[in-house]
Design a protein around this motif. Structure first.
Motif, PDB file in Angstrom:
ATOM      1  N   ASN A 104       0.824  -1.210   0.000  1.00 52.76           N
ATOM      2  CA  ASN A 104       0.000   0.000   0.000  1.00 52.76           C
ATOM      3  C   ASN A 104       0.853   1.252   0.000  1.00 52.76           C
ATOM      4  OD1 ASN A 104      -2.669  -0.817   0.087  1.00 52.76           O
ATOM      5  ND2 ASN A 104      -2.458  -1.368   2.239  1.00 52.76           N
ATOM      6  N   PRO A 106       4.024   2.017  -1.828  1.00 49.01           N
ATOM      7  CA  PRO A 106       5.142   1.717  -2.716  1.00 49.01           C
ATOM      8  C   PRO A 106       6.136   2.873  -2.801  1.00 49.01           C
ATOM      9  CG  PRO A 106       3.174   2.202  -4.004  1.00 49.01           C
ATOM     10  CD  PRO A 106       2.765   2.217  -2.548  1.00 49.01           C
ATOM     11  N   ARG A 108       8.482   4.965  -5.080  1.00 47.35           N
ATOM     12  CA  ARG A 108       8.668   5.201  -6.496  1.00 47.35           C
ATOM     13  C   ARG A 108      10.147   5.417  -6.782  1.00 47.35           C
ATOM     14  NH1 ARG A 108       8.580   9.378 -10.862  1.00 47.35           N
ATOM     15  NH2 ARG A 108       8.911  10.962  -9.286  1.00 47.35           N
ATOM     16  N   VAL A 109      10.631   4.704  -7.760  1.00 47.66           N
ATOM     17  CA  VAL A 109      12.019   4.879  -8.167  1.00 47.66           C
ATOM     18  C   VAL A 109      12.071   6.058  -9.133  1.00 47.66           C
ATOM     19  CG1 VAL A 109      13.915   3.795  -9.417  1.00 47.66           C
ATOM     20  CG2 VAL A 109      12.498   2.436  -7.882  1.00 47.66           C
ATOM     21  N   VAL A 132      16.898   0.337  -0.067  1.00 47.10           N
ATOM     22  CA  VAL A 132      16.811   0.347  -1.532  1.00 47.10           C
ATOM     23  C   VAL A 132      17.350   1.656  -2.094  1.00 47.10           C
ATOM     24  CG1 VAL A 132      15.206   0.358  -3.473  1.00 47.10           C
ATOM     25  CG2 VAL A 132      14.918  -1.309  -1.631  1.00 47.10           C
ATOM     26  N   ARG A 135      21.014   1.567  -2.165  1.00 48.16           N
ATOM     27  CA  ARG A 135      21.516   0.727  -3.256  1.00 48.16           C
ATOM     28  C   ARG A 135      21.405   1.444  -4.600  1.00 48.16           C
ATOM     29  NH1 ARG A 135      18.756  -2.726  -6.283  1.00 48.16           N
ATOM     30  NH2 ARG A 135      17.121  -3.301  -4.826  1.00 48.16           N
ATOM     31  N   LEU A 136      20.331   2.221  -4.776  1.00 52.42           N
ATOM     32  CA  LEU A 136      20.132   2.939  -6.037  1.00 52.42           C
ATOM     33  C   LEU A 136      20.980   4.206  -6.118  1.00 52.42           C
ATOM     34  CD1 LEU A 136      16.244   2.723  -6.361  1.00 52.42           C
ATOM     35  CD2 LEU A 136      17.940   1.515  -7.729  1.00 52.42           C
ATOM     36  N   GLU A 191      10.223  13.839  -2.822  1.00 54.64           N
ATOM     37  CA  GLU A 191       9.136  13.004  -2.330  1.00 54.64           C
ATOM     38  C   GLU A 191       9.425  12.690  -0.869  1.00 54.64           C
ATOM     39  OE1 GLU A 191       8.300   9.633  -4.799  1.00 54.64           O
ATOM     40  OE2 GLU A 191       7.830  10.908  -6.531  1.00 54.64           O
ATOM     41  N   TYR A 193       8.335  10.344   2.321  1.00 56.36           N
ATOM     42  CA  TYR A 193       7.625   9.142   2.762  1.00 56.36           C
ATOM     43  C   TYR A 193       7.665   9.118   4.277  1.00 56.36           C
ATOM     44  CZ  TYR A 193       8.040   7.459  -2.043  1.00 56.36           C
ATOM     45  OH  TYR A 193       7.951   7.320  -3.402  1.00 56.36           O
ATOM     46  N   ASP A 214       3.226  19.622  -4.055  1.00 62.45           N
ATOM     47  CA  ASP A 214       2.241  18.672  -4.599  1.00 62.45           C
ATOM     48  C   ASP A 214       1.915  17.593  -3.571  1.00 62.45           C
ATOM     49  OD1 ASP A 214       1.913  19.878  -6.978  1.00 62.45           O
ATOM     50  OD2 ASP A 214       3.184  18.496  -8.139  1.00 62.45           O
ATOM     51  N   PRO A 216       0.506  14.652  -3.875  1.00 61.82           N
ATOM     52  CA  PRO A 216       0.880  13.267  -4.198  1.00 61.82           C
ATOM     53  C   PRO A 216       2.347  12.937  -3.911  1.00 61.82           C
ATOM     54  CG  PRO A 216      -0.444  14.188  -5.957  1.00 61.82           C
ATOM     55  CD  PRO A 216      -0.110  15.324  -5.022  1.00 61.82           C
ATOM     56  N   ASN A 217       3.185  13.949  -3.712  1.00 64.66           N
ATOM     57  CA  ASN A 217       4.581  13.661  -3.379  1.00 64.66           C
ATOM     58  C   ASN A 217       4.791  13.419  -1.885  1.00 64.66           C
ATOM     59  OD1 ASN A 217       5.305  13.817  -5.999  1.00 64.66           O
ATOM     60  ND2 ASN A 217       6.099  15.912  -5.894  1.00 64.66           N
ATOM     61  N   ARG A 219       3.923  10.899   0.881  1.00 60.03           N
ATOM     62  CA  ARG A 219       3.422   9.518   0.960  1.00 60.03           C
ATOM     63  C   ARG A 219       3.431   9.057   2.402  1.00 60.03           C
ATOM     64  NH1 ARG A 219       0.896   9.439  -3.184  1.00 60.03           N
ATOM     65  NH2 ARG A 219       0.653   7.202  -2.961  1.00 60.03           N
ATOM     66  N   TYR A 220       2.402   8.365   2.811  1.00 62.43           N
ATOM     67  CA  TYR A 220       2.391   7.887   4.191  1.00 62.43           C
ATOM     68  C   TYR A 220       1.675   6.555   4.305  1.00 62.43           C
ATOM     69  CZ  TYR A 220      -1.873  10.611   3.636  1.00 62.43           C
ATOM     70  OH  TYR A 220      -3.023  11.141   3.148  1.00 62.43           O
ATOM     71  N   VAL A 292      -8.339   9.067   7.018  1.00 63.35           N
ATOM     72  CA  VAL A 292      -7.770  10.027   6.067  1.00 63.35           C
ATOM     73  C   VAL A 292      -8.747  10.270   4.917  1.00 63.35           C
ATOM     74  CG1 VAL A 292      -5.377   9.493   6.601  1.00 63.35           C
ATOM     75  CG2 VAL A 292      -6.536   8.180   4.821  1.00 63.35           C
TER      76      VAL A 292
END
Ligand code: FES
Ligand code: FES
Ligand SMILES: [Fe+2]
Lengths: 336, 364
Positions: A104, A106, A108-109, A132, A135-136, A191, A193, A214, A216-217, A219-220, A292
């Motif tokens: 729920n 995710p 985003r890369v 992750v 690593r990226l 972004e 999170y 924005d 949508p940037n 995330r929770y 929410v």
């Protein structure tokens, strides 16, 4: 809709249970149908409470690349109905029913910059993302907030792994997080999170809106949502069904109504979809909106509530629920 | 019975496709502000361009009720609106507007796939996005080089992608399938060398001092008007995982040194092929024919494209019939011949990629 949200149940064996912080246990599971766990994913798991199976969600803190080992961490919550106590009593070799990893939250890369914000046990949803991003070779800052060092799981490991990218704020060491300063560092390419207490997440959200970033940037993860007030026992009346039900501290209003035989509509059971909405007819007390789905405007109106997460509390002041109240809150509703 | 082991099986007739790999989703000109739908690696994908011209790939099923986003319309900046109840998503697949309520459900997302535009194609990564390294895109640089001219088309092939790869790795079929254009008996008679290196395979075949087949005689005469005589002909098949095969082809006046590296007395083309699995039984076969002479002749570009289109139609017919026969004879196995060496190395490479993804299963 993503395939990762289809619940596939499987058995899992408990491999290890060790304490990693004050009241927090690290639990290693070996699933029988391993699949890769993406960052931000969680599992649903059946806990036993008084001989009854009840579903709980836990973030996957870390996982073997092929998913053959999943690590979760569970905080023993004093006000819990018993789920976390059950989890803390697990011993290696115990079999559990769990889902394959669900998603729920995710990651985003490809964002220009990331801020990861974890409050307390919320680190469980964030830790894997940080791995992750490292690593990226992404541009990220991991901000970890806690009451005290002892209460913060994985602090040492995170320091080792993330070095300068980790930023720690600890209340009892006087280094509490200043939310406006944190949000001030975000720009249109960032972004954020987050997972943590609702007060923290709400402060960030306000700051985010104020800065006109924005939405949508931002995330929770919501399933761990705490409320504005400590949960209290309260009474719900449903004249249409001729019901009066007591909602205990450790049980949701939706569950209590279902227990009493009311046929309720629901989908997410975590305050997102708005399907469990009931109309509030009369109220002695205050509604602690924990969903929410409603806007602030709608929450202030308090003519409706999402009964899977939201509760009633005694204090009508809107201030911290006072201990010297005169009796349980009473809410009269009409179900949809 | 078929026994599969990670390193040595090449006995599967058709293979599943690796997901952690770049595939061509579309020609660059196919993707526009008007969304389109294409099934890739079994998943329907909605493709569109943002106001800024960037290509976007989202799962073609709305989070709410799974209506195809490709039937919706693109809105400002990078957004697209579901045609059913109007949810708007951005290019990351995140909901930015839910018309029927005052807030946005934080779970409202559709998968968004990594995209890179390169070599006139839009490439897509259907697997784990954290592994999507653009450096892994197969080399198709002739497609967008000043030194090469040409064009191509897409074949919708009703067969597993591996059968197309087999077809291109062994060109002895030309003598039988393409007898009127590029086929000649020297193809089956001449020797070839197969080399595998990492995720690449090369099959090299030279035919010395032969008559040019009709297709090549025409090309020679485009460059050397009135050409008559024998030629040296080459086919150098270059495979790069997961499914790109660029074939260096050409003929040169016999004995003028082409095998030693001097191709100045000849004509050279590159048949660029890249195959995208659509389903387990169908493929999008993107191809182009590029040449390094008469670069400014649109006439020759079109003639070559149409000519190769005709040739590939013959392959398509054979591949469909082969897939149907495979499906109709589930108990029969393949027999592998010496001429299949290139195709079998390709299968080895794909099987090891599949094994790494935990997806290598015996299949019919
Ligand atoms: S069931 Fe979804 S908000 Fe309550
Ligand atoms: S199906 Fe897309 S908004 Fe309802
Ligand atoms: Fe062919």
């Amino acid at each position: 809709m993503a395939a990762t949200n289809i619940e596939t149940w499987q058995s899992a064996t408990v491999i290890e249970v060790i304490p990693v912080a004050e009241a927090i246990a690290r639990i290693v599971l070996e699933p029988s149908l391993p699949i890769k766990a993406e960052p931000g994913s969680h599992i649903d798991l059946m806990v036993q409470i008084n001989g009854e199976s009840v579903k709980r969600s836990y973030s996957v803190v870390e996982a073997a690349a092929d998913g053959t080992r999943l690590v979760i961490s569970v905080m023993k919550a004093p006000l819990s109905r018993g789920g976390s106590i059950f989890m803390h009593s697990l011993v290696p070799g115990t079999r559990l029913e769990i889902t394959q990893p669900l998603q729920n939250f995710p990651l985003r890369v490809g964002a220009q910059r990331y801020i990861l914000l974890a409050g307390g046990i919320g680190i469980t949803a964030i830790a894997n993302m940080a791995v992750v991003l490292k690593r990226l070779k992404a541009d990220y800052t991991l901000v970890y907030v806690g009451r005290s060092r002892e209460a913060m799981a994985y602090l040492g490991e995170l320091e080792k792994l993330h070095g300068d990218r980790l930023e720690v704020h600890i209340d009892n060491e006087g280094s509490s997080l200043k939310v406006p300063e944190l949000v001030g560092r975000a720009d249109t390419g960032t972004e954020l999170y987050m997972c943590g207490p609702i007060r923290l997440m709400d402060a960030v959200r306000r700051g985010w809106v104020e800065r006109e970033l924005d939405l949508p940037n931002l995330r929770y993860e919501t399933f761990g949502n705490s409320g504005w007030y400590d949960p209290e026992e309260f009474i719900v009346r449903v004249p249409k069904l001729n019901l009066e039900v007591t909602v205990p501290q450790g049980r949701s209003m939706l569950e209590a109504l279902e227990d009493a035989g009311a046929e309720m509509m629901f989908h997410c059971r975590k305050g997102e979809c708005g399907l469990c909405e009931v109309r509030v007819i009369e109220l002695a007390g205050t509604i602690d909106h924990r969903d929410v789905f409603y806007s602030e405007r709608q929450q202030r109106l308090s003519t409706k509530m999402n009964c899977c997460v939201s509760r009633a509390v005694t204090s009508a002041t809107g201030a911290k629920a006072d201990a010297a109240h005169t009796g349980p809150a009473i809410i009269t509703i009409e179900p949809n | 019975m078929t026994v599969v082991s990670a390193t040595s099986s090449t006995t599967n007739k058709v293979l599943p496709h690796p997901l952690n790999a770049w595939y061509v989703a579309a020609w660059d000109h196919e993707v526009t502000r008007k969304p389109m739908s294409r099934r890739i690696a079994n998943r329907p994908v909605a493709l569109y361009r943002t106001e800024d011209g960037n290509a976007v790939a989202l799962a073609d099923a709305c989070w709410h009720r799974l209506a195809p986003l490709s039937m919706g319309k693109t809105l400002e900046k990078d957004t697209i609106q579901c045609p059913y109840h109007g949810i708007i998503y951005n290019s990351a697949g995140r909901c930015v507007s839910m018309p029927a309520q005052e807030t946005i459900n934080p779970s409202a997302t559709v998968p968004s796939f990594p995209i890179v535009e390169r070599y006139r194609y839009v490439w897509i990564w259907m697997g784990d996005p954290t592994l999507a390294d653009p450096d892994l895109i197969p080399d198709m640089s002739q497609m967008s080089s000043d030194e090469w001219a040409g064009d191509g088309l897409t074949i919708h092939a009703a067969c597993n992608f591996q059968l197309v790869l087999d077809n291109l790795m062994d060109l002895t079929h030309e003598e039988f399938v393409h007898s009127s254009t590029i086929g000649q008996e020297e193809l089956s008679e001449s020797d070839f060398v197969t080399v595998r290196e990492g995720n690449k395979v090369t099959v090299t075949r030279w035919m010395h001092n032969i008559d040019a087949p009709p297709f090549w005689l025409k090309n020679m005469r485009d460059k050397f008007p009135g050409f008559e005589g024998k030629v040296d002909r080459w086919q150098i098949i270059n495979f790069e995982a997961p499914s790109t095969i660029n074939i260096d082809v050409g003929v040169a006046k016999a004995g003028t040194g082409a095998p030693e590296g001097d191709r100045s007395q000849g004509v050279n083309g590159f048949v660029m092929n890249t195959i995208t699995p659509e389903t387990d039984r169908s493929s999008h076969y993107f191809w182009a024919f590029m040449r390094n002479y008469a670069l400014d002749s649109q006439l020759i570009t079109t003639q070559l494209r149409d000519g190769v289109h005709g040739v590939f139609g013959e392959d398509e017919e054979m591949l469909m019939a082969q897939q149907a026969a495979i499906d109709a004879n589930p108990d029969y196995e393949f027999y592998n011949l010496n001429i299949d060496a290139g195709g079998l190395w390709v299968r080895r490479i794909l099987e090891s990629m599949l094994a790494a993804e935990g997806r290598l299963t015996p299949s019919a």
